[in-house]
Motif scaffolding. Structure first.
Motif, short mmCIF file in Angstrom:
data_model
loop_
_atom_site.label_atom_id
_atom_site.label_comp_id
_atom_site.label_asym_id
_atom_site.label_seq_id
_atom_site.Cartn_x
_atom_site.Cartn_y
_atom_site.Cartn_z
N GLU A 66 -3.50 -17.64 -31.03
CA GLU A 66 -2.76 -16.44 -31.42
C GLU A 66 -3.42 -15.19 -30.86
O GLU A 66 -2.74 -14.24 -30.45
CB GLU A 66 -2.66 -16.38 -32.94
N GLU A 98 -5.11 -15.15 -28.06
CA GLU A 98 -4.77 -15.21 -26.63
C GLU A 98 -3.37 -14.67 -26.39
O GLU A 98 -3.13 -13.93 -25.43
CB GLU A 98 -4.88 -16.65 -26.15
N ASP A 99 -2.42 -15.04 -27.27
CA ASP A 99 -1.05 -14.56 -27.13
C ASP A 99 -0.97 -13.04 -27.31
O ASP A 99 -0.16 -12.37 -26.65
CB ASP A 99 -0.15 -15.24 -28.16
N THR A 116 0.97 -11.73 -23.13
CA THR A 116 2.24 -12.29 -23.58
C THR A 116 2.53 -13.62 -22.88
O THR A 116 2.49 -13.70 -21.64
CB THR A 116 3.39 -11.32 -23.28
N PRO A 117 2.79 -14.67 -23.63
CA PRO A 117 3.08 -15.98 -23.03
C PRO A 117 4.35 -15.91 -22.19
O PRO A 117 5.25 -15.11 -22.47
CB PRO A 117 3.28 -16.90 -24.24
N LEU A 155 1.92 -24.06 -20.49
CA LEU A 155 1.04 -23.49 -21.50
C LEU A 155 0.30 -24.62 -22.19
O LEU A 155 0.92 -25.56 -22.69
CB LEU A 155 1.86 -22.70 -22.52
N ARG A 199 -1.70 -26.03 -25.14
CA ARG A 199 -1.98 -25.80 -26.56
C ARG A 199 -2.58 -27.07 -27.19
O ARG A 199 -2.20 -27.49 -28.28
CB ARG A 199 -0.70 -25.37 -27.30
N CYS A 244 1.98 -23.56 -32.78
CA CYS A 244 1.49 -23.93 -31.45
C CYS A 244 2.58 -24.45 -30.52
O CYS A 244 2.30 -24.74 -29.35
CB CYS A 244 0.36 -24.96 -31.55
N TYR A 300 6.94 -20.38 -29.21
CA TYR A 300 7.12 -20.06 -27.78
C TYR A 300 8.54 -20.35 -27.29
O TYR A 300 8.87 -20.01 -26.16
CB TYR A 300 6.12 -20.87 -26.95
#
Length: 407
Positions: free
Chosen positions: A37, A39-40, A44-45, A74, A76, A93, A97
């Motif tokens: 979270e 990292e997001d 932005t993913p 991505l 996770r 997770c 997304y």
């Protein structure tokens, strides 16, 4: 009287232990999820992403973006997790997304902790239900639990869990990516080179196998369905490799009277043909194999030496099963779209030609000079608009060059 409580106490403790085994506390991964979270929040993913989620073989997959360059991926994975943990954290997770595709690999840690294959199945079904409810259009794929050397004593439970999940996938329209058998050697044991020193986690060679399965399993399975519709000829000549083979639609017409079969799968690399040789070549017991691949490898960043090494492995796998089978390697072809890589293509051809001279069962078919014009450049009129794949004129050249080797 004072000792009569012991059996009751024993039963209570046993029940508590069993519940602990079956329902590990997912809170132990809260820090890992919070790190995702954070990292997001920092970056932005991407949208339309493919999420890879699961245990440590996902978490440790550092080469994931490099291996799937054409899509946004991505990672996770959170190491040590159970499949039940992934189901618990599915919202944070995966679902958040809104991915177009999810690949899940977990379940081995569940088995190792004492959970039953049925427990693993229940966690898998829970994960699928959560994702499907929130994201009905998202494709889901499950990568089978691997047969790791360090946990070989648990292999029968792993087999059962994989079988249960495969059956569930078939019912729910989930893709089951079967890597289990691909990770085993001819002796039925896990191939040691596919794992790192701990004999549990994948090496890059192991990730080669998984990548190949994700990319090509559907096409390989389609060959099996085709075999059910049209019986393959006995002792055929199998053409296999990448798109220049797959697109050779006139193959049967070009070589009338010969039992030719097309088992090319476009975009594939030499390793993919090695990985699936048992299903694209060996199962047909061919008298001869005509092979073309290597250009995609070099375009993807692999060295000529790696192309050569993978072809040697392919030839060895085929000859281990079919000692008398002839294998003809069609040289890497010159084309306008990859002309900047021509020196590497030429080096790969040199290695293949030298290798063919070491074994009478191998032959090198050099189409290279026949595809060049007087100016030393690829003939412009033998390619389709992408300047990579051949048109009918290009295949006419291949027919004339390859034909004599088939007789």
């Amino acid at each position: 009287m004072k000792y009569r409580c012991f059996p009751v106490l024993f039963l209570i403790l046993t029940s508590v232990w069993a519940d602990t085994v079956k329902t590990a506390d997912p809170a132990r991964f809260e820090k890992a999820i919070q790190a995702f979270e954070a990292e997001d929040a920092a970056r932005t993913p991407p949208k339309d992403v493919t999420v890879f989620v699961g245990a440590s073989n996902i978490r440790r997959w550092q080469s994931l973006p490099e291996r799937f360059k054409k899509i946004s991926v991505l990672n996770r994975g959170f190491g040590g997790c159970h499949l039940s943990d992934v189901a618990f954290f599915a919202e944070r997770c995966v679902i958040k997304y809104q991915p177009k595709q999810v690949y899940l690999n977990a379940g081995g840690n569940d088995i190792h902790a004492g959970r039953s294959p049925e427990d693993v199945l229940a966690s898998f079904d829970s994960f699928v239900s959560k994702v499907r409810t929130a994201l009905p259009k998202t494709a889901i794929g499950y990568i089978s639990i691997p047969p790791s050397p360090s946990r070989w004593g648990e292999v029968e439970k792993v087999r059962k869990a994989n079988a249960l999940i495969a059956a569930s996938c078939a019912k729910q329209g989930v893709e089951y990516v079967d890597t289990f058998s691909l990770l085993l050697g001819a002796d039925g044991q896990p191939r040691p080179e596919l794992f790192v020193e701990d004999r549990l986690h994948f090496s890059e060679a192991g990730y080669d196998v998984v990548t190949s399965a994700i990319r090509w399993q559907k096409e390989i399975m389609a060959f099996g369905k085709l075999d059910e519709q049209v019986a393959p000829p006995e002792n055929p000549i199998v053409f296999t490799g990448s798109s220049s083979i797959r697109r050779w639609a006139s193959l049967a017409y070009d070589f009338p009277g010969l039992p030719v079969m097309n088992r090319g799968f476009g975009g594939s690399e030499v390793f993919d043909s090695f990985n699936y040789a048992h299903l694209t070549v060996i199962k047909y017991k061919p008298r001869m194999v005509v092979f073309y691949a290597g250009g995609n490898d070099i375009a993807g960043g692999k060295t000529p030496q790696r192309v050569f090494t993978d072809f040697k492995a392919f030839a060895a796998k085929v000859h281990a099963a079919l000692p008398d089978c002839r294998i003809c390697y069609i040289s890497n072809a010159p084309n306008p779209s990859r002309w900047k890589l021509i020196d590497k293509m030429i080096e790969a051809n040199r290695l293949m030609e030298a290798f063919a001279k070491t074994d009478k069962r191998l032959q090198f078919i050099n189409v290279y000079p026949h595809m060049l014009g007087p100016d030393g450049m690829p003939k412009p009129d033998i390619f389709v608009s992408d300047n990579l794949h051949m048109n009918a004129s290009g295949y006419a050249i291949w027919k004339e060059v390859v034909g004599p080797y088939l007789k």
